[in-house]
Scaffold this motif. Structure first.
Motif, PDB file in Angstrom:
ATOM      1  N   ILE A 106      31.168  -3.395  11.080  1.00 48.04           N
ATOM      2  CA  ILE A 106      30.528  -4.008   9.909  1.00 48.04           C
ATOM      3  C   ILE A 106      31.427  -5.085   9.305  1.00 48.04           C
ATOM      4  N   LYS A 107      32.713  -4.847   9.309  1.00 50.60           N
ATOM      5  CA  LYS A 107      33.648  -5.861   8.797  1.00 50.60           C
ATOM      6  C   LYS A 107      33.548  -7.139   9.627  1.00 50.60           C
ATOM      7  N   TYR A 108      33.519  -7.006  10.942  1.00 53.32           N
ATOM      8  CA  TYR A 108      33.373  -8.164  11.827  1.00 53.32           C
ATOM      9  C   TYR A 108      32.047  -8.881  11.549  1.00 53.32           C
ATOM     10  N   ALA A 109      30.965  -8.105  11.410  1.00 55.52           N
ATOM     11  CA  ALA A 109      29.641  -8.681  11.204  1.00 55.52           C
ATOM     12  C   ALA A 109      29.555  -9.453   9.896  1.00 55.52           C
ATOM     13  N   ALA A 110      30.056  -8.851   8.828  1.00 54.66           N
ATOM     14  CA  ALA A 110      29.948  -9.475   7.511  1.00 54.66           C
ATOM     15  C   ALA A 110      30.764 -10.767   7.428  1.00 54.66           C
ATOM     16  N   LYS A 111      31.885 -10.817   8.120  1.00 58.31           N
ATOM     17  CA  LYS A 111      32.713 -12.026   8.105  1.00 58.31           C
ATOM     18  C   LYS A 111      32.008 -13.182   8.809  1.00 58.31           C
ATOM     19  N   ARG A 112      31.212 -12.873   9.807  1.00 53.18           N
ATOM     20  CA  ARG A 112      30.577 -13.927  10.603  1.00 53.18           C
ATOM     21  C   ARG A 112      29.206 -14.337  10.066  1.00 53.18           C
ATOM     22  N   TYR A 113      28.444 -13.370   9.532  1.00 51.34           N
ATOM     23  CA  TYR A 113      27.050 -13.633   9.163  1.00 51.34           C
ATOM     24  C   TYR A 113      26.835 -13.339   7.674  1.00 51.34           C
ATOM     25  N   SER A 114      27.084 -14.319   6.831  1.00 49.07           N
ATOM     26  CA  SER A 114      27.085 -14.099   5.384  1.00 49.07           C
ATOM     27  C   SER A 114      25.684 -13.993   4.785  1.00 49.07           C
ATOM     28  N   SER A 115      24.657 -14.384   5.522  1.00 49.37           N
ATOM     29  CA  SER A 115      23.293 -14.339   4.975  1.00 49.37           C
ATOM     30  C   SER A 115      22.644 -12.962   5.121  1.00 49.37           C
ATOM     31  N   ILE A 116      23.329 -12.054   5.789  1.00 54.53           N
ATOM     32  CA  ILE A 116      22.778 -10.729   6.076  1.00 54.53           C
ATOM     33  C   ILE A 116      23.499  -9.690   5.245  1.00 54.53           C
ATOM     34  N   HIS A 117      22.764  -8.665   4.821  1.00 54.48           N
ATOM     35  CA  HIS A 117      23.338  -7.571   4.028  1.00 54.48           C
ATOM     36  C   HIS A 117      23.817  -6.470   4.979  1.00 54.48           C
ATOM     37  N   PHE A 118      25.117  -6.236   5.002  1.00 56.99           N
ATOM     38  CA  PHE A 118      25.666  -5.229   5.904  1.00 56.99           C
ATOM     39  C   PHE A 118      26.218  -4.048   5.119  1.00 56.99           C
ATOM     40  N   CYS A 119      26.040  -2.854   5.686  1.00 55.47           N
ATOM     41  CA  CYS A 119      26.593  -1.656   5.047  1.00 55.47           C
ATOM     42  C   CYS A 119      27.101  -0.677   6.093  1.00 55.47           C
ATOM     43  N   VAL A 120      28.157   0.039   5.715  1.00 51.11           N
ATOM     44  CA  VAL A 120      28.636   1.169   6.503  1.00 51.11           C
ATOM     45  C   VAL A 120      27.857   2.390   6.012  1.00 51.11           C
ATOM     46  N   ALA A 121      27.154   3.053   6.907  1.00 52.14           N
ATOM     47  CA  ALA A 121      26.340   4.205   6.504  1.00 52.14           C
ATOM     48  C   ALA A 121      25.933   4.977   7.745  1.00 52.14           C
ATOM     49  N   SER A 122      25.425   6.173   7.517  1.00 51.55           N
ATOM     50  CA  SER A 122      24.943   7.023   8.604  1.00 51.55           C
ATOM     51  C   SER A 122      23.461   6.756   8.855  1.00 51.55           C
ATOM     52  N   SER A 123      23.089   6.694  10.126  1.00 49.57           N
ATOM     53  CA  SER A 123      21.676   6.532  10.469  1.00 49.57           C
ATOM     54  C   SER A 123      20.894   7.828  10.270  1.00 49.57           C
ATOM     55  N   GLN A 124      21.610   8.935  10.037  1.00 52.79           N
ATOM     56  CA  GLN A 124      20.938  10.211   9.813  1.00 52.79           C
ATOM     57  C   GLN A 124      20.443  10.354   8.376  1.00 52.79           C
ATOM     58  N   ARG A 125      21.000   9.573   7.452  1.00 54.42           N
ATOM     59  CA  ARG A 125      20.520   9.550   6.063  1.00 54.42           C
ATOM     60  C   ARG A 125      20.615   8.121   5.578  1.00 54.42           C
ATOM     61  N   LEU A 126      19.526   7.386   5.721  1.00 55.77           N
ATOM     62  CA  LEU A 126      19.525   5.949   5.450  1.00 55.77           C
ATOM     63  C   LEU A 126      19.634   5.674   3.953  1.00 55.77           C
ATOM     64  N   PRO A 127      20.524   4.773   3.533  1.00 53.78           N
ATOM     65  CA  PRO A 127      20.712   4.487   2.105  1.00 53.78           C
ATOM     66  C   PRO A 127      19.712   3.474   1.570  1.00 53.78           C
ATOM     67  N   PHE A 128      18.412   3.754   1.798  1.00 54.83           N
ATOM     68  CA  PHE A 128      17.353   2.868   1.348  1.00 54.83           C
ATOM     69  C   PHE A 128      16.265   3.692   0.667  1.00 54.83           C
ATOM     70  N   CYS A 129      15.594   3.084  -0.283  1.00 54.01           N
ATOM     71  CA  CYS A 129      14.565   3.789  -1.048  1.00 54.01           C
ATOM     72  C   CYS A 129      13.327   4.055  -0.187  1.00 54.01           C
ATOM     73  N   LEU A 147      12.702 -18.817   7.531  1.00 59.04           N
ATOM     74  CA  LEU A 147      11.784 -19.695   6.801  1.00 59.04           C
ATOM     75  C   LEU A 147      10.870 -18.906   5.867  1.00 59.04           C
ATOM     76  N   HIS A 148      10.848 -17.571   6.020  1.00 58.07           N
ATOM     77  CA  HIS A 148       9.972 -16.720   5.208  1.00 58.07           C
ATOM     78  C   HIS A 148      10.759 -15.869   4.208  1.00 58.07           C
ATOM     79  N   ASN A 149      11.964 -16.306   3.874  1.00 61.25           N
ATOM     80  CA  ASN A 149      12.783 -15.633   2.851  1.00 61.25           C
ATOM     81  C   ASN A 149      12.933 -14.130   3.099  1.00 61.25           C
ATOM     82  N   PRO A 150      13.436 -13.740   4.275  1.00 61.73           N
ATOM     83  CA  PRO A 150      13.555 -12.315   4.566  1.00 61.73           C
ATOM     84  C   PRO A 150      14.782 -11.702   3.900  1.00 61.73           C
ATOM     85  N   GLN A 151      14.767 -10.389   3.803  1.00 59.20           N
ATOM     86  CA  GLN A 151      15.973  -9.626   3.514  1.00 59.20           C
ATOM     87  C   GLN A 151      16.293  -8.846   4.781  1.00 59.20           C
ATOM     88  N   VAL A 152      17.374  -9.195   5.428  1.00 59.25           N
ATOM     89  CA  VAL A 152      17.752  -8.551   6.679  1.00 59.25           C
ATOM     90  C   VAL A 152      19.028  -7.740   6.454  1.00 59.25           C
TER      91      VAL A 152
END
Length: 271
Positions: free
Chosen positions: A124-147, A109-114
Motif C-alpha cells: 500500500i505504501k508503494y501504491a500510494a506513492k505512485r498513484y495519488s488519485s486513488i484512495h489506498f488503505c491497509v485492511a483485511s479483506s475478511q472485514r471490509l472497512p466500508f459502510c 471522466l466520470h468522477n469515480p472514487q477508486v
C-alpha cells in the motif's frame, strides 16, 4: 463515501490528516496518503501480506506489461458496467496498484472514487506513492472497512475475501468481478516445480444474492528473459515450493516461454 471504523463499525470522517469516528477512534494518514485500518489486535503476524521483495518483483513484472491484456479486459468491463458518474470501486488485494490505477484511468471522466485495499503495508505504501488519485488503505479483506451498500463494484484478482462482506458493501445491482486461474495458467512454470502437473480446476463460485452475468477467458503465451521469469516465480505461491536449483535455472534462462490463462467472471447483485 467514507471509510468505516474497524473497531466499532461507525462511519469515519476525515479531520485534518486523520480518519475519526463518533467514538473517537482515530486513524492517521501516512505521509504517502494512505490510511492503516488494520488494528494491531487484528493482525495474524507482525507484517502480514507480501514482503518488499515480493512486491518489487511483482511491480517490475507487471510494469513490463506481461499481464496487461488481462488488466485491460477487466478495466474495459468496469467501464462498460459503470457508465454513470461518481461510481465507487474497490480493488481487493490491490498490491502495488498496477490494476487499480487502470480502473481509475478508464473511469476518470466520470468522477469515480477508486479504492485499493491490501493487508500488506509495504504494498500500500508503494501504491500510494505512485498513484495519488486513488484512495489506498491497509485492511483485511475478511472485514471490509466500508459502510453497508456503499460500493458499485468490487474487483478481486486472485485475492481471498469473505463473501458475506461483499454482499454487505455492494449496492443493489452492483457487481463483483473476479479473476482466477483458468486450466493452463502458468503451466510451464508449474512443470519446473512439480513432477506431475495438474491443470487448474474450473470451480464455480457462488455468491448469495448475486447472479453470474458473464464469463471471459484471456489466454496467451509470454516470452520472458531470466530476470522476468524469476520475478514471475516470486509473485506466485509456487515460489514456496521451488528448489534453489529451479530458481537458478529460471534466473539464468535466456528465453522462458510460459502460458497465461485467466478466467474473468462478472456477478451482479439482485437482492
Amino acid at each position: 463515501m467514507s471509510y468505516q471504523c474497524p473497531l466499532c463499525y461507525q462511519a469515519l470522517s476525515l479531520q485534518a490528516h486523520s480518519w475519526v469516528c463518533e467514538n473517537n477512534h482515530q486513524f492517521d494518514c501516512a505521509k504517502e496518503g494512505y490510511v492503516n485500518l488494520l488494528p494491531v489486535q487484528f493482525k495474524r503476524s507482525k507484517e502480514p501480506g507480501d514482503s518488499a521483495e515480493m512486491i518489487n518483483a511483482r511491480r517490475e513484472f507487471l510494469d513490463a506489461g506481461f499481464y496487461q491484456p488481462m488488466r485491460d479486459k477487466v478495466a474495459e468491463l468496469i467501464q462498460t458496467l459503470l457508465p454513470e458518474d461518481n461510481s465507487v470501486v474497490l480493488d481487493i488485494g490491490c498490491g502495488e496498484g498496477y490494476y487499480t490505477n487502470q480502473f481509475y484511468q478508464n473511469l476518470k471522466l466520470h468522477n469515480p472514487q477508486v479504492y485499493g485495499l491490501d493487508v500488506s503495508k509495504v504494498a500500500i505504501k508503494y501504491a500510494a506513492k505512485r498513484y495519488s488519485s486513488i484512495h489506498f488503505c491497509v485492511a483485511s479483506s475478511q472485514r471490509l472497512p466500508f459502510c453497508d451498500a456503499s460500493l458499485n463494484a468490487v474487483v478481486r484478482i486472485y485475492a481471498p475475501c469473505n463473501s458475506d462482506e461483499l454482499a454487505r458493501v455492494i449496492v443493489h445491482n452492483g457487481y463483483i468481478i473476479t479473476v482466477t486461474p483458468a486450466p493452463r495458467h502458468l503451466y510451464q512454470l508449474k512443470a519446473l516445480i512439480y513432477s506431475e502437473v495438474h491443470l487448474h480446476p474450473l470451480k464455480e463460485e457462488h455468491f448469495d444474492g448475486f447472479n453470474k452475468v458473464s464469463e471471459h477467458q484471456v489466454a496467451y503465451m509470454m516470452n520472458l528473459n531470466g530476470k522476468q521469469a524469476f520475478d514471475l516465480l516470486q509473485m506466485t505461491p509456487f515460489a514456496w515450493r521451488a528448489s534453489e536449483e529451479v530458481k537458478q535455472t529460471l534466473a539464468e534462462s535466456k528465453n522462458f516461454e510460459c502460458e497465461t490463462d485467466f478466467l474473468i467472471r462478472v456477478y451482479q447483485r439482485h437482492a
